[in-house]
Write a protein that holds these residues in place. Sequence first.
Motif, PDB file in Angstrom:
ATOM      1  N   LEU A  31       0.816  -1.208   0.000  1.00  0.00           N
ATOM      2  CA  LEU A  31       0.000   0.000   0.000  1.00  0.00           C
ATOM      3  C   LEU A  31       0.851   1.260   0.000  1.00  0.00           C
ATOM      4  O   LEU A  31       1.863   1.337   0.699  1.00  0.00           O
ATOM      5  CB  LEU A  31      -0.927   0.000   1.224  1.00  0.00           C
ATOM      6  CG  LEU A  31      -1.926  -1.145   1.289  1.00  0.00           C
ATOM      7  CD1 LEU A  31      -2.676  -1.126   2.618  1.00  0.00           C
ATOM      8  CD2 LEU A  31      -2.902  -1.072   0.121  1.00  0.00           C
ATOM      9  N   PHE A  32       0.439   2.235  -0.789  1.00  0.00           N
ATOM     10  CA  PHE A  32       1.056   3.564  -0.843  1.00  0.00           C
ATOM     11  C   PHE A  32       2.550   3.511  -1.132  1.00  0.00           C
ATOM     12  O   PHE A  32       3.321   4.335  -0.654  1.00  0.00           O
ATOM     13  CB  PHE A  32       0.767   4.339   0.447  1.00  0.00           C
ATOM     14  CG  PHE A  32      -0.702   4.452   0.722  1.00  0.00           C
ATOM     15  CD1 PHE A  32      -1.481   5.360   0.013  1.00  0.00           C
ATOM     16  CD2 PHE A  32      -1.318   3.625   1.646  1.00  0.00           C
ATOM     17  CE1 PHE A  32      -2.846   5.445   0.235  1.00  0.00           C
ATOM     18  CE2 PHE A  32      -2.685   3.709   1.873  1.00  0.00           C
ATOM     19  CZ  PHE A  32      -3.451   4.625   1.160  1.00  0.00           C
ATOM     20  N   GLU A  38      -0.186  -4.075  13.197  1.00  0.00           N
ATOM     21  CA  GLU A  38       0.196  -3.784  11.812  1.00  0.00           C
ATOM     22  C   GLU A  38       1.592  -3.197  11.810  1.00  0.00           C
ATOM     23  O   GLU A  38       1.923  -2.352  12.644  1.00  0.00           O
ATOM     24  CB  GLU A  38      -0.794  -2.793  11.211  1.00  0.00           C
ATOM     25  CG  GLU A  38      -0.456  -2.352   9.795  1.00  0.00           C
ATOM     26  CD  GLU A  38      -1.427  -1.321   9.242  1.00  0.00           C
ATOM     27  OE1 GLU A  38      -1.315  -1.008   8.052  1.00  0.00           O
ATOM     28  OE2 GLU A  38      -2.295  -0.823   9.996  1.00  0.00           O
ATOM     29  N   MET A  98       4.126  -1.325   8.984  1.00  0.00           N
ATOM     30  CA  MET A  98       4.123  -0.761   7.629  1.00  0.00           C
ATOM     31  C   MET A  98       5.340   0.130   7.442  1.00  0.00           C
ATOM     32  O   MET A  98       5.904   0.636   8.408  1.00  0.00           O
ATOM     33  CB  MET A  98       2.843   0.035   7.384  1.00  0.00           C
ATOM     34  CG  MET A  98       2.656   1.183   8.340  1.00  0.00           C
ATOM     35  SD  MET A  98       1.029   1.902   8.103  1.00  0.00           S
ATOM     36  CE  MET A  98       1.047   3.139   9.380  1.00  0.00           C
ATOM     37  N   ARG A 104       5.308   2.721   5.003  1.00  0.00           N
ATOM     38  CA  ARG A 104       4.856   4.039   4.523  1.00  0.00           C
ATOM     39  C   ARG A 104       3.556   4.389   5.212  1.00  0.00           C
ATOM     40  O   ARG A 104       2.651   3.552   5.291  1.00  0.00           O
ATOM     41  CB  ARG A 104       4.598   4.035   3.016  1.00  0.00           C
ATOM     42  CG  ARG A 104       5.810   3.782   2.164  1.00  0.00           C
ATOM     43  CD  ARG A 104       6.540   5.099   1.889  1.00  0.00           C
ATOM     44  NE  ARG A 104       7.826   4.865   1.284  1.00  0.00           N
ATOM     45  CZ  ARG A 104       8.036   4.757  -0.020  1.00  0.00           C
ATOM     46  NH1 ARG A 104       7.039   4.835  -0.849  1.00  0.00           N
ATOM     47  NH2 ARG A 104       9.255   4.558  -0.476  1.00  0.00           N
ATOM     48  N   TYR A 119      -0.160   5.870   5.583  1.00  0.00           N
ATOM     49  CA  TYR A 119      -1.268   5.931   4.627  1.00  0.00           C
ATOM     50  C   TYR A 119      -1.503   7.360   4.162  1.00  0.00           C
ATOM     51  O   TYR A 119      -1.405   8.294   4.954  1.00  0.00           O
ATOM     52  CB  TYR A 119      -2.547   5.401   5.269  1.00  0.00           C
ATOM     53  CG  TYR A 119      -2.517   3.931   5.589  1.00  0.00           C
ATOM     54  CD1 TYR A 119      -1.631   3.062   4.941  1.00  0.00           C
ATOM     55  CD2 TYR A 119      -3.358   3.395   6.536  1.00  0.00           C
ATOM     56  CE1 TYR A 119      -1.610   1.709   5.223  1.00  0.00           C
ATOM     57  CE2 TYR A 119      -3.340   2.040   6.823  1.00  0.00           C
ATOM     58  CZ  TYR A 119      -2.470   1.214   6.168  1.00  0.00           C
ATOM     59  OH  TYR A 119      -2.449  -0.134   6.437  1.00  0.00           O
ATOM     60  N   ARG A 167      -3.735  10.268   3.403  1.00  0.00           N
ATOM     61  CA  ARG A 167      -5.055  10.667   3.895  1.00  0.00           C
ATOM     62  C   ARG A 167      -5.563  11.857   3.097  1.00  0.00           C
ATOM     63  O   ARG A 167      -4.789  12.698   2.677  1.00  0.00           O
ATOM     64  CB  ARG A 167      -4.972  11.029   5.361  1.00  0.00           C
ATOM     65  CG  ARG A 167      -4.404   9.866   6.196  1.00  0.00           C
ATOM     66  CD  ARG A 167      -4.927   9.857   7.580  1.00  0.00           C
ATOM     67  NE  ARG A 167      -4.298   8.841   8.357  1.00  0.00           N
ATOM     68  CZ  ARG A 167      -4.860   7.689   8.679  1.00  0.00           C
ATOM     69  NH1 ARG A 167      -6.062   7.431   8.261  1.00  0.00           N
ATOM     70  NH2 ARG A 167      -4.238   6.803   9.403  1.00  0.00           N
TER      71      ARG A 167
END
Length: 142
Positions: free
Chosen positions: A116-117, A133, A135, A137, A139, A141
């Motif tokens: 994602l992203f 989670e 990640m 990067r 998210y 917005r």
Amino acid sequence: MSTDQQYPLASEPSAAGVQLNHTAVYASDRHLSAEFLAAVLGLRVGAPFGPFLPVDLGNGVTLDFYEKRDEPIQSQHYAFLVPEGRFDPVVARLEALGVTYHADPAHTEPGRINRLFGGRGVYFDDPDGHNMEVMTRPYARP
């Protein structure tokens, strides 16, 4: 207080100067849960602070594991942003611990990562079922 109660806002709302300092993470065994997350993220568990067992995330935020044995633990979601170079070691530690990770928050894509992203991410459960989670990067917005 009625549900249609409005709260007054500052004349110019701004997030400047507001930071999350710590949050309590409910656990049926604070040592097990704190050690688990610290192991996955490559961190250390701090010294007990009253009823809390802290895991310092390194950005001024501490997760304070708090033991609750007299009632069920309500699952929460915690997301951790890690540098790209720390992502593969996190996944390797999950695999070494025998923890199934997923590409999605509903846990329908086991053993996969998401992209994602422009980054990479995984979801997994902690010992009490909190949906964790990791990640690389944040998210985007609106």
